[in-house]
Each structure stands twice: as structure tokens, then as C-alpha cells.
Scaffold this active site. Structure first.
Site, PDB file in Angstrom:
ATOM      1  N   LYS A  55      12.742 -46.289 -12.043  1.00  0.00           N
ATOM      2  CA  LYS A  55      12.723 -47.753 -12.309  1.00  0.00           C
ATOM      3  C   LYS A  55      13.163 -47.640 -13.960  1.00  0.00           C
ATOM      4  O   LYS A  55      14.242 -48.543 -14.640  1.00  0.00           O
ATOM      5  CB  LYS A  55      11.340 -48.473 -12.599  1.00  0.00           C
ATOM      6  CG  LYS A  55      11.516 -48.648 -11.987  1.00  0.00           C
ATOM      7  CD  LYS A  55       9.373 -48.908 -11.149  1.00  0.00           C
ATOM      8  CE  LYS A  55       9.241 -48.615  -9.446  1.00  0.00           C
ATOM      9  NZ  LYS A  55       7.678 -48.935  -8.570  1.00  0.00           N
ATOM     10  N   GLN A  99       2.531 -49.499 -12.722  1.00  0.00           N
ATOM     11  CA  GLN A  99       2.434 -48.624 -11.177  1.00  0.00           C
ATOM     12  C   GLN A  99       1.858 -48.446  -9.772  1.00  0.00           C
ATOM     13  O   GLN A  99       0.674 -48.291 -10.364  1.00  0.00           O
ATOM     14  CB  GLN A  99       3.276 -47.247 -11.532  1.00  0.00           C
ATOM     15  CG  GLN A  99       3.433 -46.473 -10.382  1.00  0.00           C
ATOM     16  CD  GLN A  99       4.803 -46.655  -9.765  1.00  0.00           C
ATOM     17  OE1 GLN A  99       5.967 -47.137 -10.106  1.00  0.00           O
ATOM     18  NE2 GLN A  99       4.706 -46.332  -8.522  1.00  0.00           N
ATOM     19  N   ASP A 122       7.042 -57.841 -10.950  1.00  0.00           N
ATOM     20  CA  ASP A 122       6.743 -56.901  -9.178  1.00  0.00           C
ATOM     21  C   ASP A 122       5.659 -58.057  -8.423  1.00  0.00           C
ATOM     22  O   ASP A 122       5.339 -57.315  -7.204  1.00  0.00           O
ATOM     23  CB  ASP A 122       5.688 -55.690  -9.384  1.00  0.00           C
ATOM     24  CG  ASP A 122       5.974 -54.675  -8.805  1.00  0.00           C
ATOM     25  OD1 ASP A 122       6.999 -54.969  -8.469  1.00  0.00           O
ATOM     26  OD2 ASP A 122       4.866 -53.572  -8.992  1.00  0.00           O
TER      27      ASP A 122
END
Ligand code: NAP
Length: 283
Positions: A55, A99, A122
Site C-alpha cells: 500500500k 490493517q 477502506d
């Protein structure tokens, strides 16, 4: 014999990144600020370390900054919440990614729900999911958004189709089912308690595999001409569908690797750029 269409994630990522690079340049020229995506990594799980690194690399390719916050595996929920609140208040941070998965002692959904909605690039906050389900503007969970983007880019018909999603996780199965429903597919969601799974999968025009078990979906479950979307990523670079044997029956399929995976990261980048454009008044 027909050749099934390759739903090429890497090709799509090149197109998306070329567009995002121009848009980031425009943001920097207009505001003088280079947008930053903040990533939070808890612990040192090798797969998660790799994903966070990928990322950061994607940010660099399109001219964005990334800020990595690394926390030891022993931290508690409150420690992660404090980091998220700091990032929520940081004006140069336009997107926050925690994450997944985090160690078991941490309340992951509470952490997700603490991410400010305008930085939830996200799409993991419960409120983001709710808004998406109601077809209101919201950031969308990155992998499901990537799947819909792939299907649209390669001209796959969704409206009126029977879509079968195998898996119902909050970050993948549920939101992809909702996006397919919003796109007018007739959607069935399967899970570990589903009975007669092969028969249900055999009905599908579009199969989305989000199970987390290598080659779980068998070739003889696949209807002739079905579109195969394999979101699974298991050790040995294999997906959740037995693609080796199933693709011959399909009309189109996502490869593993090189299908859904790379597009997921491109969606995270896209939503971070959208967040920055919104704040800069550019859209
Ligand atoms: P997860 O949270 O473990 O969820 C797995 C789902 O599969 C659950 O809903 C579970 O049902 C269902 N399931 C398990 N065994 C089953 C069975 N025998 N029959 C039918 N359903 C079954 O996994 P996830 O996070 O959604 O991830 C799924 C896969 O996608 C993994 O391979 C992961 O690596 C991959 N993934 C890829 C990306 C990407 O960027 N490409 C992103 C995220 C995940 P229950 O709900 O009943 O337990």
C-alpha cells in the site's frame, strides 16, 4: 472451444494509477499539500507486513505520501483507538487504514468505527457500510469495490443476473453482496451453515468466492458460461476456486494472483484521492 475472458486486475490497476497520478498532481498544484494515507499495523504478521508495504508502494507510484504507524502485538484496544483519534485530527492525513486482522484482544470493529467517516477510505466503519447499503454516498470496502470495478471495466452484465457470494465476512462477503444487489443482481449469500452449496453455486451467472479455503469451489459446481470472481488468497498463490479446472467452463474469470488483489489496493488509493479532492473542493 471458447476462450474465457481474463478479468485482468493488473491491467486495470495500470489504467487507474495513470488517472490517479494526474489527479494527485492537480491536488498538489491547487493546495500545495501532498495527500497522505496513514496505515496502522499491529504486530508483525508477515502477510500483513507485506500488504502494508504494498500500500505504501502504491502511494509512492501515484505521488502520494504514506505514514506508517507500527504497534506491538501486545497493545490493547484503547491504544489503537488513541492512534486513530490522533490521525482523525491530523490535517495532512486524508485516509486511514487499519490493517486487518488485528490480534484477538483488540476490538477490531470498535477501532474501525472510530475512523472518521471522511477518512474511512477502506470503507470499514459500520456507518460507511450502512450508507452504502442505502445507496447513499460513502466510502466502500476496498475489495468489494474492486470486484464491482473489475466487472464493470470488462463489460460483465450484472443487472438481472443470479450472483452467488460464498462468504459473509463484514469486509468482503456482505458488502460485495450488497453492491451486487445495488447493481440489480439477484443475490444469494452462502456461508459455513449453508446446505446444498454445490447446487446453489450451480445456479450462478456470477460466482464470488470469499471463503479463505484453497480451491474450495469445485469445477463441477460451476455452470457453463458463469463469471468467476475469486477473491481468495491462500498460501501457494491459490484462490478459493479450483481455477485450474473451472475456468474452461467459465465465460470470464479473475486470475489468482493478478485479479482481485491488486485492484483492492487501487481502490484504497482511489478513495484516498477522492477524500483529498473533496477537502480541496475539487469535486
Ligand atoms: P473470513 O472472515 O474468514 O470469512 C470467510 C467466510 O467464508 C465466512 O463467512 C464463512 O462462513 C465462510 N465459510 C467458511 N467455510 C465455509 C464452508 N465450508 N462453506 C461455505 N462458507 C464457508 O474471510 P475473509 O476475510 O472474508 O476472506 C476470504 C478470502 O478472501 C481469504 O482467502 C482472504 O485471504 C481473501 N481476501 C482477499 C482480499 C484481497 O485484497 N484480495 C481482501 C480480503 C480477503 P461463516 O460466516 O458461517 O463462518
Amino acid at each position: 472451444m471458447h476462450t474465457p475472458l481474463l478479468l485482468d486486475g493488473r491491467l486495470l490497476v495500470r489504467e487507474i494509477e495513470a488517472d490517479l497520478t494526474k489527479r494527485v498532481r492537480r491536488i498538489v498544484e491547487t493546495t500545495g499539500i501532498t495527500p497522505t494515507l496513514a496505515t496502522i499495523l499491529v504486530g508483525d504478521d508477515p502477510a500483513s507486513v507485506t500488504y502494508v508495504k504494498m500500500k505504501g508502494n502504491a502511494c509512492a507510484r501515484i505521488g502520494m505520501n504514506s505514514r506508517k504507524v507500527e504497534l506491538p502485538a501486545s497493545v490493547c484496544t484503547e491504544d489503537v483507538l488513541r492512534v486513530i483519534e490522533d490521525l482523525n485530527a491530523s490535517p495532512d492525513v486524508y485516509g486511514i487504514l487499519l490493517q486487518h486482522p488485528v490480534p484477538a484482544q483488540i476490538d477490531e470493529q470498535w477501532c474501525f468505527n472510530t475512523i472518521a467517516l471522511d477518512k474511512d477510505v477502506d470503507g470499514v466503519n459500520t456507518a460507511s457500510f450502512g450508507a452504502m447499503a442505502m445507496r447513499l454516498p460513502a466510502f466502500v470496502s476496498a475489495t468489494p469495490l474492486g470486484i464491482l470495478t473489475l466487472l464493470r471495466r470488462f463489460g460483465i452484465r450484472i443487472a438481472g443476473c443470479e450472483a452467488v457470494v460464498v462468504g459473509r465476512s463484514p469486509i468482503l462477503g456482505k458488502p460485495v453482496a450488497m453492491l451486487l444487489l445495488n447493481a440489480d443482481a439477484t443475490v444469494t449469500i452462502c456461508h459455513s451453515k449453508t446446505e446444498n452449496l454445490p447446487e446453489i453455486v450451480r445456479r450462478a451467472d456470477i460466482v464470488v468466492a470469499a471463503v479463505g479455503r484453497a480451491r474450495f469451489i469445485q469445477a463441477d459446481w460451476i455452470r457453463e458460461g458463469a463469471v468467476l470472481v475469486d477473491a481468495g488468497y491462500n498460501p501457494g498463490n491459490v484462490g478459493d476456486i479450483d481455477l485450474e479446472n473451472a475456468t474452461a467452463k467459465s465465460s470470464a474469470y479473475t486470475p489468482v494472483p493478478g485479479g482481485v488483489g491488486p485492484v483492492t489496493i487501487a481502490m484504497l488509493m482511489t478513495q484516498t484521492v477522492q477524500s483529498a479532492e473533496r477537502r480541496a473542493g475539487l469535486c
